[in-house]
Enzyme design. Structure first.
Site, PDB file in Angstrom:
ATOM      1  N   HIS A  84       0.832  -1.199   0.000  1.00  0.00           N
ATOM      2  CA  HIS A  84       0.000   0.000   0.000  1.00  0.00           C
ATOM      3  C   HIS A  84       0.863   1.244   0.000  1.00  0.00           C
ATOM      4  O   HIS A  84       2.028   1.220   0.389  1.00  0.00           O
ATOM      5  CB  HIS A  84      -0.953   0.009   1.201  1.00  0.00           C
ATOM      6  CG  HIS A  84      -0.300  -0.190   2.523  1.00  0.00           C
ATOM      7  ND1 HIS A  84       0.033  -1.443   3.002  1.00  0.00           N
ATOM      8  CD2 HIS A  84       0.119   0.675   3.482  1.00  0.00           C
ATOM      9  CE1 HIS A  84       0.602  -1.335   4.191  1.00  0.00           C
ATOM     10  NE2 HIS A  84       0.677  -0.052   4.507  1.00  0.00           N
ATOM     11  N   CYS A 226       0.230   1.939  13.167  1.00  0.00           N
ATOM     12  CA  CYS A 226       1.363   1.797  12.261  1.00  0.00           C
ATOM     13  C   CYS A 226       1.626   3.148  11.604  1.00  0.00           C
ATOM     14  O   CYS A 226       0.790   4.053  11.697  1.00  0.00           O
ATOM     15  CB  CYS A 226       1.097   0.718  11.210  1.00  0.00           C
ATOM     16  SG  CYS A 226      -0.187   1.138  10.008  1.00  0.00           S
TER      17      CYS A 226
END
Length: 719
Positions: A84, A226
């Site tokens: 991603h 994250c």
């Protein structure tokens, strides 16, 4: 495609755009043998669908996703990968999906992946897009959903399955919250269910609302986060929730994602038996969890080993020796938190974290102050900080000018001299905060906000008594230890609110200040003076040896403890340099030049021998030119992380060479940062540049030789 009700809802929720369409689906395809091949092919699908800014946008998407892959592989258990990126090259939030005929390794612990989603988000993606992308990511931890993707017979069926996840049917009525797990400020109530139903229910609530498993005899609260906050944050949350279900305990998770976070209610935290931090970044307001048994790890461990983390948390509840989030929970968030140990970290690891926190907060003062002083020299000349001739008060020239003159009443040297005096005075004031900031934030790392005041005061005492940088280190550690000890004293309920804002700062400052003045200041000042005298006496071979040591330290961990120690040592001495004591200026030059070498050398190596480096490394090499030129040693980290045994010794060799040359030639530098952008502050700029070039060549040759050893010609061709 024909739009079902669910598909229409998804399009509406995403601002009129379908995140996934059949053109972005590749079923039973062979997209190459490596993760790079797959990412580039999926990025090409996004570009071909008109969702990037042309060919450059497609390449930007691929490069960003591969850079993310290089920093932390995105492979997950059960054959899933979710590369991603969020980048300006993407014009519409998109998903590209591949069911691979030939599985490809994305770094998962249990083997290669056959289901790959490329998540492409625009740089300015709104919170709704990010929530939809995150909802998909957390659905991937559900076996039923991944099984349906493996069984899908067409691209249209894959699109329908994904749309159903992104826009599920609304529940008829919210379930009653579990006992003690109420919500606050209008946050959605945690879902309460079991097994896969719990995960499905969790997917229907707001992405930032606390997520809970079924109620059990014990409760564990967790925080997941994250760096990008799109995928792993939410997958970790749902993995922990599912693990809690299997263990028969309630797990309530706060996801601190890219679109914000809904904090866990205070009563939920208060009723928890233990805390799990599954994070790759700092936990926001961690003092809320003060006093709770703590299990801590990176976010990927919560995805790969959630059952183990829940089991560790349960064991910590009954273990009086278990690590706890530091501070007094009753004193509120301000009282504690930053000092919590990372699970399993010993005293050495904690000491490293405390010192690095202090140095990292100190560096902005160093950079701002040093560069302002350098600009002051550029405009007003180096004599701007010398004693003003004929001034009865004995003031420095810049001090005299800023006190006695103004823009409407310029000194004899004119506007440039006045501006030079202002800039150098500002720089000196900022530089004066170097040691207090170092001490203050070391104490902050140990005892949170109550440690800041005693830490800063300890730093001021170190400066006032001549204890300098070493005194700041010792004073910060002392202030943090005293503040932390006071925070653990049991006090009546009425006094708890006063602890973090009055009692701890007052008594910690009193105790630390007294000990510094009465016992530590003179010995530390003697050590500092002796070190300065030693450095001033270095010449010839001794100076070269010091340059070698500093170069090795700058390259060994590229921004880590040794690098920061060498830099802080040089920057702290810079403020003490005088017309007759120029050793600190040479040390600063050696440190900066040696720190510029690693990224520049690796950038050079990627140009000279491209086949020795992967595509992501070659892309990193392009950025490393600028990073190295600007004295950002961290530009070498991606190379060292991928191949530490070959890269680190090679760059240490080059940096040591550069440090030795700078010290031997006596180059002087009056700015603590900036690289090529502060050449005006370098005395001996030709020797400075030649030293860097020599180190670059040495490191580049070394890394090329090291990477070539043991590789066949076929390997090099394949690369």
């Amino acid at each position: 495609m024909s739009h079902s009700t669910a598909e229409t809802s998804a399009a509406s929720a995403s601002g009129g755009e379908d995140l996934l369409v059949p053109a972005l689906v590749a079923l039973d395809a062979d997209l190459g043998a490596t993760s790079e091949d797959v990412v580039r092919r999926l990025a090409a699908l996004v570009g071909d669908a008109g969702r990037t800014a042309g060919a450059d946008g497609t390449e930007d998407l691929a490069r960003a996703a591969l850079a993310r892959e290089a920093s932390s592989p995105t492979g997950l258990p059960n054959g899933i990968a979710i590369p991603h990126a969020r980048t300006g090259g993407v014009t519409r939030a998109s998903l590209a999906f591949a069911r691979l005929e030939r599985k490809v390794d994305f770094g998962a612990p249990d083997g290669p992946a056959d289901l790959v989603f490329l998540i492409a988000a625009p740089e300015g993606a709104g919170s709704q897009h990010l929530k939809l992308l995150s909802k998909l990511a957390r659905a991937l931890v559900r076996p039923a959903f991944t099984a349906s993707l493996r069984e899908a017979s067409s691209a249209e069926e894959v699109v329908r399955l994904v749309d159903e996840v992104l826009a599920p049917a609304q529940p008829k009525a919210p379930a009653a919250p579990a006992a003690g797990a109420g919500t606050a400020d209008g946050a959605a109530a945690p879902a309460t269910a079991s097994g896969a139903v719990a995960a499905d229910a969790a997917a229907t609530v707001d992405q930032e609302a606390p997520v809970a498993s079924a109620t059990g005899a014990r409760r564990i609260v967790a925080v997941t986060a994250c760096p990008t906050g799109i995928a792993h944050t939410y997958m970790a949350a749902d993995s922990l929730v599912a693990a809690g279900e299997r263990a028969g305990v309630e797990v309530v998770v706060e996801t601190q994602g890219s679109s914000g976070a809904t904090p866990l209610p205070a009563d939920v935290i208060a009723g928890a038996s233990a805390v799990i931090f599954a994070v790759d970044v700092g936990v926001r307001e961690r003092g809320r969890f003060a006093g709770k048994p703590l299990v801590s790890s990176g976010v990927k461990r919560a995805i790969n080993e959630p059952d183990a983390m829940v089991a560790e948390a349960l064991r910590a509840v009954d273990d009086p020796r278990a690590e706890r989030v530091a501070g007094d929970g009753g004193a509120g968030a301000a009282a504690a938190g930053a000092g919590a140990r990372s699970g399993g970290a010993g005293f050495g690891g904690e000491l490293r974290r405390w010192l690095l926190t202090g140095v990292s907060y100190m560096i902005p003062f160093v950079a701002a102050g040093g560069l302002l002083i350098a600009l002051g020299f550029l405009l007003g000349g180096y004599e701007i900080v010398n004693a003003a001739p004929g001034d009865p008060a004995g003031r420095a020239l810049n001090t005299l000018i800023v006190q006695d003159f103004s823009l409407t009443d310029l000194p004899d040297g004119g506007l440039l001299q006045y501006l030079g005096a202002v800039l150098s005075s500002l720089g000196q004031l900022a530089f004066g905060l170097l040691v207090p900031a170092l001490a203050g934030y070391i104490a902050y790392a140990m005892a949170d906000r109550p440690g800041i005041a005693p830490g800063f005061v300890a730093g001021l005492v170190a400066g006032a008594t001549g204890a300098g940088f070493i005194g700041g280190l010792v004073g910060g550690l002392l202030a943090g230890a005293v503040a932390l000890a006071i925070s653990k004293i049991s006090v009546p309920q009425w006094a708890r609110g006063l602890m973090p804002v009055v009692i701890i700062p007052l008594f910690a400052t009193l105790i630390t200040g007294f000990l510094m003045f009465a016992l530590l200041a003179r010995p530390l000042a003697a050590v500092t003076t002796g070190l300065a005298d030693f450095l001033n006496g270095l010449s010839g071979g001794s100076a070269v040896l010091l340059g070698i040591v500093l170069g090795l330290m700058m390259a060994f961990d590229m921004g880590g403890p040794l690098n920061k120690t060498a830099y802080a040592f040089a920057a702290a001495g810079l403020g003490a340099a005088t017309a007759t004591d120029t050793a600190p200026l040479t040390i600063m030059a050696a440190v900066m030049a040696a720190g510029m070498v690693p990224p520049l050398a690796l950038a050079l190596a990627t140009v000279v021998r491209r086949k020795l480096f992967t595509a992501p490394e070659r892309e990193n090499g392009k950025a490393a030119w600028l990073l190295g030129a600007a004295f950002i040693t961290e530009g070498a980290i991606p190379f060292a992380a991928a191949d530490p045994l070959r890269v680190i010794p090679s760059i240490m060799l080059g940096s040591a060479t550069t440090g030795a040359i700078v010290m031997a030639t006596g180059v002087q530098l009056r700015a603590p940062h900036g690289g090529i952008f502060v050449f005006f502050a370098i005395d001996g700029v030709v020797a400075f540049v030649l030293a860097i070039l020599a180190g670059m060549v040495v490191s580049a040759v070394a890394v090329i030789v090291a990477k070539s050893l043991g590789r066949s010609k076929a390997d090099l061709v394949a690369a």
